[in-house]
Scaffold this active site. Sequence first.
Site, PDB file in Angstrom:
ATOM      1  N   PRO B  65       0.814  55.388   0.053  1.00 48.20           N
ATOM      2  CA  PRO B  65       0.564  55.135   0.745  1.00 48.20           C
ATOM      3  C   PRO B  65       2.311  53.917   1.199  1.00 48.20           C
ATOM      4  CG  PRO B  65      -0.729  53.817  -1.123  1.00 48.20           C
ATOM      5  CD  PRO B  65       0.055  55.092  -1.873  1.00 48.20           C
ATOM      6  N   LYS B 170       7.043  63.025  12.599  1.00 50.24           N
ATOM      7  CA  LYS B 170       6.741  62.269  12.762  1.00 50.24           C
ATOM      8  C   LYS B 170       6.260  60.591  13.312  1.00 50.24           C
ATOM      9  CE  LYS B 170       2.024  59.884  10.802  1.00 50.24           C
ATOM     10  NZ  LYS B 170       1.339  60.132   9.807  1.00 50.24           N
TER      11      LYS B 170
END
Lengths: 313, 313, 313, 313
Positions: B65, B170
């Site tokens: 995460p 990204k």
Amino acid sequence: MKIGFIGLGNMGAPMALNLLKAGHALNVFDLSEAAVRALVEAGAQAAGSPKAAASDVECVITMLPAAAHVRSVLSADDGVLAGIARGVPIIDSSTIDPVSVKACAELAAQHGNPFVDAPVSGGTGGAAAGTLTFMVGGSASAYEQVKPVLLAMGKNIVHCGDTGTGQVAKICNNLVLGISMAGVAEAMALGEALGIDTKVLGGIINTSTGRCWSSDTYNPMPGVIDTAPAARGYSGGFGTDLMLKDLGLATDAARGARQPVYLGALAQQLYQTMSTNGAGRLDFSAVIKLYRREGAADAASDKGDKGDKGGAR
Amino acid sequence: MKIGFIGLGNMGAPMALNLLKAGHALNVFDLSEAAVRALVEAGAQAAGSPKAAASDVECVITMLPAAAHVRSVLSADDGVLAGIARGVPIIDSSTIDPVSVKACAELAAQHGNPFVDAPVSGGTGGAAAGTLTFMVGGSASAYEQVKPVLLAMGKNIVHCGDTGTGQVAKICNNLVLGISMAGVAEAMALGEALGIDTKVLGGIINTSTGRCWSSDTYNPMPGVIDTAPAARGYSGGFGTDLMLKDLGLATDAARGARQPVYLGALAQQLYQTMSTNGAGRLDFSAVIKLYRREGAADAASDKGDKGDKGGAR
Amino acid sequence: MKIGFIGLGNMGAPMALNLLKAGHALNVFDLSEAAVRALVEAGAQAAGSPKAAASDVECVITMLPAAAHVRSVLSADDGVLAGIARGVPIIDSSTIDPVSVKACAELAAQHGNPFVDAPVSGGTGGAAAGTLTFMVGGSASAYEQVKPVLLAMGKNIVHCGDTGTGQVAKICNNLVLGISMAGVAEAMALGEALGIDTKVLGGIINTSTGRCWSSDTYNPMPGVIDTAPAARGYSGGFGTDLMLKDLGLATDAARGARQPVYLGALAQQLYQTMSTNGAGRLDFSAVIKLYRREGAADAASDKGDKGDKGGAR
Amino acid sequence: MKIGFIGLGNMGAPMALNLLKAGHALNVFDLSEAAVRALVEAGAQAAGSPKAAASDVECVITMLPAAAHVRSVLSADDGVLAGIARGVPIIDSSTIDPVSVKACAELAAQHGNPFVDAPVSGGTGGAAAGTLTFMVGGSASAYEQVKPVLLAMGKNIVHCGDTGTGQVAKICNNLVLGISMAGVAEAMALGEALGIDTKVLGGIINTSTGRCWSSDTYNPMPGVIDTAPAARGYSGGFGTDLMLKDLGLATDAARGARQPVYLGALAQQLYQTMSTNGAGRLDFSAVIKLYRREGAADAASDKGDKGDKGGAR
């Protein structure tokens, strides 16, 4: 068909020429004698006033800088409504606010004339090539009436809905455009500062969820798209001051509708800063100068003096 | 090939399954026993720690995460670097900041292991279908080493440049995405308030200079694109809180690079407002609720998994 | 002195009453018969038109909602300029844009009348108490001419410079006000969310570098300042829609001057959102509802139906 | 009293000197030998490590650049907690995020030591003069314990609430400050562009609803306040990069609390642009350069090389 054409500027002149080429007869009016003369040489007839241009024709077209001009050209003592016959349609291709459109349409209706708003996209290039997109607001019957005329000047004629919706469509599209261009500028400059090759970054965005016209066709970072204004010092294209005009129409319309436009209002300030810095005539993609380290200096030195040469809007 | 895989969440689990399908042997580790069990049933071998997962394999993949997890999984006493053999490449597919990537790569280098950042786009759908895009940062040789492994999980494998540039790509793409989605929301809601049919408006934008993925594929206004989350109450898709995470990475990276991100910072606040209002689990295109008049009511009724108790705005 | 007074609204009526109290004779005009009747009962004389109100007087005062009204009241066939004697000064106390002021001043000058812009701050409370601040734009001689009249209605009469600078002063002050109020709202709500007692926080800000009128006099967080609109459900005070009007004047003037107003444009969108949510008549400090978790619900239920009762501007 | 003092930078050194003047005995530590030597010459005793500085004292004070330093100074092998006796209070006067404060307080509690966060305002000037304001977070008993020590360095000691609320107070105040300064800059530059005398405009704002510290004490427009940094080329004062640090703490804390900070995030980008342009060491009121026409050029040429000389924070 005999058509009255009022407003022979960078956009109006080539549009009028295409009507002549399509075999229509034109009555033309403009405050600039040179502009009128050029059309007369191409076969148009000069009119001494908007009233004269609108007399004894089957359609009237106006292409003017701002709403005040459209209202005045319509309703002045020597204006269009003083000369036009009942039932003859009026096409306004200016980019103005939807509220003014409705006021003009009402004036025309009182006089017995259908009125459509038909702003364009495609720039001076599209105007010359006859490939403009027309976004048309007005009744279905008025739309059918004017469509053949518009087809002589453009290739995409879209009926957007009732009076004013042509302007709404243009304003909303350019709102997205102004935001996405500044967004792409922000991201490309960030990528550059973080050390990625900007051509690689452009390629990734253009095949991913960030893809947009502002990135894949008009990328503001030099070296990414060879045909974009960024490849020629931000000359030509869609001028920053024109983008400012359109974002002004968008934020004004939003204010009238009590509708928030957070990003649009902020983007407007960014283009405003460019204009303050003397770069109002550069293509609007030059907004990336605000984000690149050499930007401050450039914005001052690159002052465009050629202005808006057309290109997409 | 024998591969260690650490992190079997919504993305990691289907990615690992695709590696099994491609014939690779897997050592898997996750804090959730249920997640591990599911992979074991599919043929993987359970490892008791990241160290164990990384022992005796030819490649290690982490999908976690946040940066803190990646660092700890690498360098803890029972971490990857405690078990991995020299020369074995480490692929981190988590979305984290480029600075942490460089720190991790340095740790790995000290231990003799190539390290690439390879964040993905394509969501859980792409993970399941094996059609993810991998944006890879690392040396050319490391890229060639890991490419065959990535091809078992995705179809677009892009080498972005040195260590960290996968994350940069990204982050920059999602910065454009977050801005353009909010921009489209703003413009579609403005058009609606000004009385244009929103499907017509969407059609015009999608064939004009405003076109973008946020409009032509994922339009936030219900009724424009049948397959977009807007057509199903903003369920599924890319959650607002995930967009917030990515915009946080973008604005943090910008701060570190002393680079302004005007629109990105403002877009972040808009998604933040959605999250404050309890709509963090709705698709990020639900940001249009901030702009539509009936928004407050809708946000209350369209509750996401947990929350959205507060109504939009 | 005999004075013509045109515009007897929430502000104009108490201002006119103070002129009567000071011993002046008044010719009054308003479209509302009730408004005229109230002044007549207090000793004024009713006029049938702006022209009539301006006839045979030594000074004319206008207090109207927007620039279009001022222009029309001046130049209509039965307008002020049709009745006024040469040399009699005209005071416009409306809040309008500086460009319109200049146009009006030119019309007046052509007719031989000095014109000053003299917008006020102090709200309906200050209008009733005769404690308004007048920000006056015009020549030094015009200023000296009108000052005694203004002193009957206010206590601070400030000469700001040439024609239009009264409006510039008001617009710039309210630009700071709109920004600082939203800024204080943001900070107080953040402090609340982070767990500090908001009264303690208010106390610290008010004795530190964050101190401002929006915090120490009009703090938007309930419980900090007992006399602020926040203590009475945001009723009374300076309405959100009035703040919106003033921020609109500021951003329009900025656009005309090619001057960026980043924070002003953003603050405008925040108040716009309040207005969209139906809270346009609440005091502008209610903008804090956008930042507090229970905000959405309140904005719907607290809809002000009393409107602007005065208070500070 | 015998006190351990760690961190002898621009702020810490004069604070420590004031403790000596007040008759306390000091154990000091800093990585800079020169900084330590200066204090030793003034009567302090040099310590070889934080552990040594904290041994055999009745109170420990830390004044460090960022949260990472505070954590490491506390918990390293040769850190404060390795040397301090149970029950001795620790005062951290660094400006850091409230979450880190809580983590530090917990570490201290496990070791039996009360911990208060006590960030300051007043700048290096206030530090030298002993007139700092301390915003203190911690239990009532810890507050009473440390108050006498703080009084030797400041004149306003405010108990804000539980652990972390000292930082919350400082962050929220500086959030208002950063916004109001940029707002005043925007309005003063707009007024200048619209032709009002800026000294007159400043006077009006300072006696009206726009008044604030950023206008009446620190006005960013040269010529308005003689003692403001604007009067000396924006040298000295509170550096842009320090304002950026504090706005970063504010927006980060807001993100953690899922709280929107629209204007704060935008103001952060404005100061960021200044920093990008090379003006990070100028006083933060130099942000007005972004709004004034000569701004772009100045921001490049006026690069401050003197840095933060104190002044308000």
